[in-house]
Scaffold this motif. Sequence first.
Motif, mmCIF file in Angstrom:
data_model
loop_
_atom_site.group_PDB
_atom_site.id
_atom_site.type_symbol
_atom_site.label_atom_id
_atom_site.label_comp_id
_atom_site.label_asym_id
_atom_site.label_seq_id
_atom_site.Cartn_x
_atom_site.Cartn_y
_atom_site.Cartn_z
ATOM 1 N N GLY A 78 0.798 -1.226 0.000
ATOM 2 C CA GLY A 78 0.000 0.000 0.000
ATOM 3 C C GLY A 78 0.824 1.266 0.000
ATOM 4 N N LEU A 79 2.080 1.175 -0.414
ATOM 5 C CA LEU A 79 2.931 2.367 -0.421
ATOM 6 C C LEU A 79 2.868 3.108 -1.749
ATOM 7 C CD1 LEU A 79 6.039 0.966 1.487
ATOM 8 C CD2 LEU A 79 4.159 2.324 2.390
ATOM 9 N N PRO A 98 -0.650 8.207 0.116
ATOM 10 C CA PRO A 98 -0.386 8.987 1.328
ATOM 11 C C PRO A 98 0.469 8.183 2.317
ATOM 12 C CG PRO A 98 -2.658 9.256 0.684
ATOM 13 C CD PRO A 98 -2.081 8.228 -0.251
ATOM 14 N N LEU A 99 0.175 6.900 2.452
ATOM 15 C CA LEU A 99 0.985 6.066 3.340
ATOM 16 C C LEU A 99 2.437 6.028 2.885
ATOM 17 C CD1 LEU A 99 1.128 4.092 5.727
ATOM 18 C CD2 LEU A 99 0.536 2.246 4.145
ATOM 19 N N GLY A 100 2.617 5.902 1.591
ATOM 20 C CA GLY A 100 3.961 5.897 1.046
ATOM 21 C C GLY A 100 4.713 7.190 1.339
ATOM 22 N N ILE B 121 -0.516 -1.432 6.662
ATOM 23 C CA ILE B 121 0.201 -2.280 5.717
ATOM 24 C C ILE B 121 -0.427 -3.661 5.645
ATOM 25 C CG2 ILE B 121 2.402 -3.470 5.348
ATOM 26 C CD1 ILE B 121 3.852 -1.003 6.224
ATOM 27 N N HIS B 122 -0.770 -4.206 6.786
ATOM 28 C CA HIS B 122 -1.388 -5.530 6.792
ATOM 29 C C HIS B 122 -2.728 -5.523 6.073
ATOM 30 C CE1 HIS B 122 1.147 -7.042 10.429
ATOM 31 N NE2 HIS B 122 1.775 -7.197 9.289
ATOM 32 N N GLU B 123 -3.472 -4.447 6.254
ATOM 33 C CA GLU B 123 -4.757 -4.340 5.551
ATOM 34 C C GLU B 123 -4.520 -4.247 4.046
ATOM 35 O OE1 GLU B 123 -6.697 -0.966 7.278
ATOM 36 O OE2 GLU B 123 -6.873 -1.950 9.246
ATOM 37 N N ALA B 124 -3.528 -3.445 3.664
ATOM 38 C CA ALA B 124 -3.214 -3.308 2.236
ATOM 39 C C ALA B 124 -2.827 -4.662 1.647
ATOM 40 C CB ALA B 124 -2.079 -2.310 2.043
ATOM 41 N N ARG B 125 -2.030 -5.414 2.384
ATOM 42 C CA ARG B 125 -1.619 -6.737 1.900
ATOM 43 C C ARG B 125 -2.806 -7.661 1.753
ATOM 44 N NH1 ARG B 125 3.704 -7.772 5.733
ATOM 45 N NH2 ARG B 125 5.036 -6.243 4.687
ATOM 46 N N ALA B 126 -3.666 -7.651 2.740
ATOM 47 C CA ALA B 126 -4.837 -8.533 2.692
ATOM 48 C C ALA B 126 -5.708 -8.184 1.487
ATOM 49 C CB ALA B 126 -5.635 -8.404 3.989
ATOM 50 N N GLY B 127 -5.916 -6.886 1.277
ATOM 51 C CA GLY B 127 -6.711 -6.450 0.135
ATOM 52 C C GLY B 127 -6.060 -6.856 -1.180
#
Lengths: 134, 134
Positions: A78-79, A98-100, B121-127
């Motif tokens: 998500g970066l 934004p996270l990135g 980050i974990h949520e992004a990975r799961a998605g």
Amino acid sequence: MATMTAEQRRRQAKLAYNAYVAECPSRQVLDAISDKWVTLVLSALDEGPMRYSDLARRIAGVSQKMLTQTLRMLERDGLLTRTITPSVPVRVDYELTPLGETILPVVGAIKQWSEAHIEQIHEARAGYDERNPS
Amino acid sequence: MATMTAEQRRRQAKLAYNAYVAECPSRQVLDAISDKWVTLVLSALDEGPMRYSDLARRIAGVSQKMLTQTLRMLERDGLLTRTITPSVPVRVDYELTPLGETILPVVGAIKQWSEAHIEQIHEARAGYDERNPS
DNA sequence: CCGTATCCTCCTCGATACTG
DNA sequence: CAGTATCGAGGAGGATACGG
């Protein structure tokens, strides 16, 4: 199991500890950003969105395989976002989320400390190597 | 050489770029602290000097080989000192240098960012993994 | 107690060639 | 243009055994 040998108990502890370390947030993030190409990609994208070929040109030393792999990792975390424009030929743009963007100051802190102290480190290494030839 | 092919020029550029990156202070420091055991050793020593065996016990998952290797690296970089007391049996103490102490805030910054954002980050990975099975 | 030496395995990464 | 597929070399790191 009360019948475990001391040997077995030590192995168990080692496995448990390693599993614990692997879950540690700092460890996961450190693993992510310590990758050779990650900081270079993030820094490049800090200046604005870029196409795959822009990144490849900008980060001259990277192989196609590693660039793609790095970008996929960062997208998964998500970066950054990956946007495909199905023209002919295709066009793919990468952009920081934004996270990135929030992680860049951390990278900046590392950069700053490094540049401020690398000289000291090099001197320490030179001294050590002189005292310990071989 | 004006008679270089495009192919050769690309290789040259790649080598030069990689050499440049290898020299980069940030890269060197990042390589140093991203090592699996380095942050654990530094954090442990932040609480005060420790003997080899203390560190080994404290960092339960590390092998003798890796602990020694890590300590030697850090000593060489001037981040800690190694003091041998030639008693029987020998005693070896490790202690952070002033330089070693200055790097702890940087490690702290990484830790802080990680704990604040690991969830995202974990949520992004799961998605991502859901959208991209296989 | 504090290491070194050796072996062995896994895994990363680059090179190369090919595709929608 | 933006990837994927495959292969092979090299290094990191653990297990084990031994040494001062």
